[in-house]
Design a protein around this motif. Structure first.
Motif, mmCIF file in Angstrom:
data_model
loop_
_atom_site.group_PDB
_atom_site.id
_atom_site.type_symbol
_atom_site.label_atom_id
_atom_site.label_comp_id
_atom_site.label_asym_id
_atom_site.label_seq_id
_atom_site.Cartn_x
_atom_site.Cartn_y
_atom_site.Cartn_z
ATOM 1 N N ASN A 98 0.823 -1.224 0.000
ATOM 2 C CA ASN A 98 0.000 0.000 0.000
ATOM 3 C C ASN A 98 0.849 1.262 0.000
ATOM 4 N N ARG A 99 1.940 1.220 -0.737
ATOM 5 C CA ARG A 99 2.808 2.385 -0.834
ATOM 6 C C ARG A 99 2.489 3.176 -2.098
ATOM 7 N N SER A 100 2.736 4.472 -2.032
ATOM 8 C CA SER A 100 2.550 5.320 -3.201
ATOM 9 C C SER A 100 3.426 4.821 -4.356
ATOM 10 N N ASP A 123 -1.206 3.772 -2.994
ATOM 11 C CA ASP A 123 -1.709 3.856 -1.617
ATOM 12 C C ASP A 123 -3.189 4.234 -1.574
ATOM 13 N N GLU A 145 3.010 -1.342 8.218
ATOM 14 C CA GLU A 145 3.337 -0.942 6.848
ATOM 15 C C GLU A 145 4.845 -0.871 6.652
ATOM 16 N N ARG A 160 7.714 7.224 -3.371
ATOM 17 C CA ARG A 160 6.560 7.848 -2.711
ATOM 18 C C ARG A 160 6.576 9.366 -2.874
#
Length: 340
Positions: free
Chosen positions: A208-210, A213, A241, A298
């Protein structure tokens, strides 16, 4: 048994420490990219900032919504954190360290189906998000949880298919076996560049990282699945996370970059313990590079729209992963390593 228990305890402490200071590292990387200073109040150069954040989480009021399902509300962050910590057990962090008459293998366990264990834990991890989103009884939390589930389903398929080609080539599902193969034949990234690109893209979505996300997406969903959480329950979600980011980076280093293998190191004739320690340091260096890459991306790339995210998974990465399997099978067939 005792050496293994000691190693697992040390690994647990290292994982939590790396995850804690990844929050500090992320804020410093963001500050550098945005021409700012970043944390600089808590300790020299702000190095005590993670401790200050931890104390703040403990001191915050633990609020539980009146309409929430209390059991699921408690279970969500617990599942997310537990599953994140378990996966590191099967990663080979180094060779064997000999202290006196005691030998310590720097890998907690090496099951024959190690890669399947990684995917099993990844699949269970989404339940922590789903339980938190559903148990909060909040529309923003539920939307965030649904987004997390849908993107994980689509990207786990592509990630699994990218690993199929690697397993065909190495002939083993064992993490230790894959490292040994790379010590003999070279790092897998040289033979599976497309598979690696697919895997790392899916790793961004899985953690769920940019730019993937979407389950949190503050501009649309307030905080996503953890909107209603506070105190250490929120801390567990945020911390898991970073643990997942650390473990994902270690898995990429293991599968594609030889883990603790350093070309030419085994032939130096140095003390085996020195070689083991240098290999472990190399493993952590590779892992930290990927953590930096997570942070760099990110603060560089904008967030995808949700339809773009799913289109990329289903219409882009899955066909590419299947193509990669066919190319790998064709090359192995031409070299006589595979028979019809």
């Amino acid at each position: 048994m005792i050496p293994s228990a000691i190693f697992l305890l040390v690994l647990f402490v290292i994982t939590l420490t790396v995850a804690a200071y990844s929050t500090y590292g992320e804020r410093k990387v963001a500050a550098f990219l945005q021409d700012r200073i970043g944390p600089n109040r808590a300790g020299p150069f702000g190095i005590l900032q993670p401790l200050a954040d931890g104390v703040k989480m403990f001191m915050k009021e633990d609020f539980i919504p009146e309409t929430a399902n209390r059991t699921l509300f408690f279970l969500g962050p617990a599942v997310a954190m537990t599953v994140a910590l378990i996966t590191g057990v099967i990663i080979p962090w180094g060779g064997t360290l000999t202290i006196g008459e005691t030998s310590i293998n720097l890998q907690g366990m090496d099951p024959e189906v190690g890669i399947l264990f990684v995917f099993a834990m990844t699949g269970i991890g989404v339940y922590g998000i789903m339980l938190g989103g559903w148990g909060s009884n909040n529309k923003y939390s539920l939307l965030g949880a649904i987004r997390a589930a849908s993107q994980m389903v689509s990207y786990e398929l592509a990630m699994g298919l990218s690993i199929v080609a690697l397993v065909m080539m190495t002939g083993t599902l064992s993490m230790g076996g894959i490292v040994e193969y790379q010590a003999e034949h070279g790092w897998n990234v040289l033979y599976q560049p497309l598979g690696f690109l697919i895997f790392i893209t899916c790793a961004f979505a899985e953690t769920n990282r940019s730019p993937f996300d979407m389950p949190e997406c503050e501009t649309e969903l307030v905080g996503g699945y953890h909107t209603e959480y506070s105190s250490m329950k929120l801390g567990f979600y945020l911390f898991s996370e970073y643990v997942n980011m650390f473990i994902s980076s270690a898995v990429m280093a293991t599968l594609y970059f030889g883990a603790y293998h350093v070309p030419g190191l085994a032939g130096t004739g140095w003390d085996p313990n020195v070689i083991t320690l240098i290999g472990a340091a190399a493993m952590f260096a590779k892992t930290f590079f990927f953590i930096f890459l997570f942070m760099w991306v990110r603060w560089t790339l904008p967030r995808f729209r949700f339809d773009q995210l799913l289109n990329l998974g289903w219409k882009g990465l899955i066909p590419l992963a299947i193509l990669n399997i066919l190319i790998t099978a064709g090359i192995m067939l031409a070299q006589g390593q595979l028979s019809l």
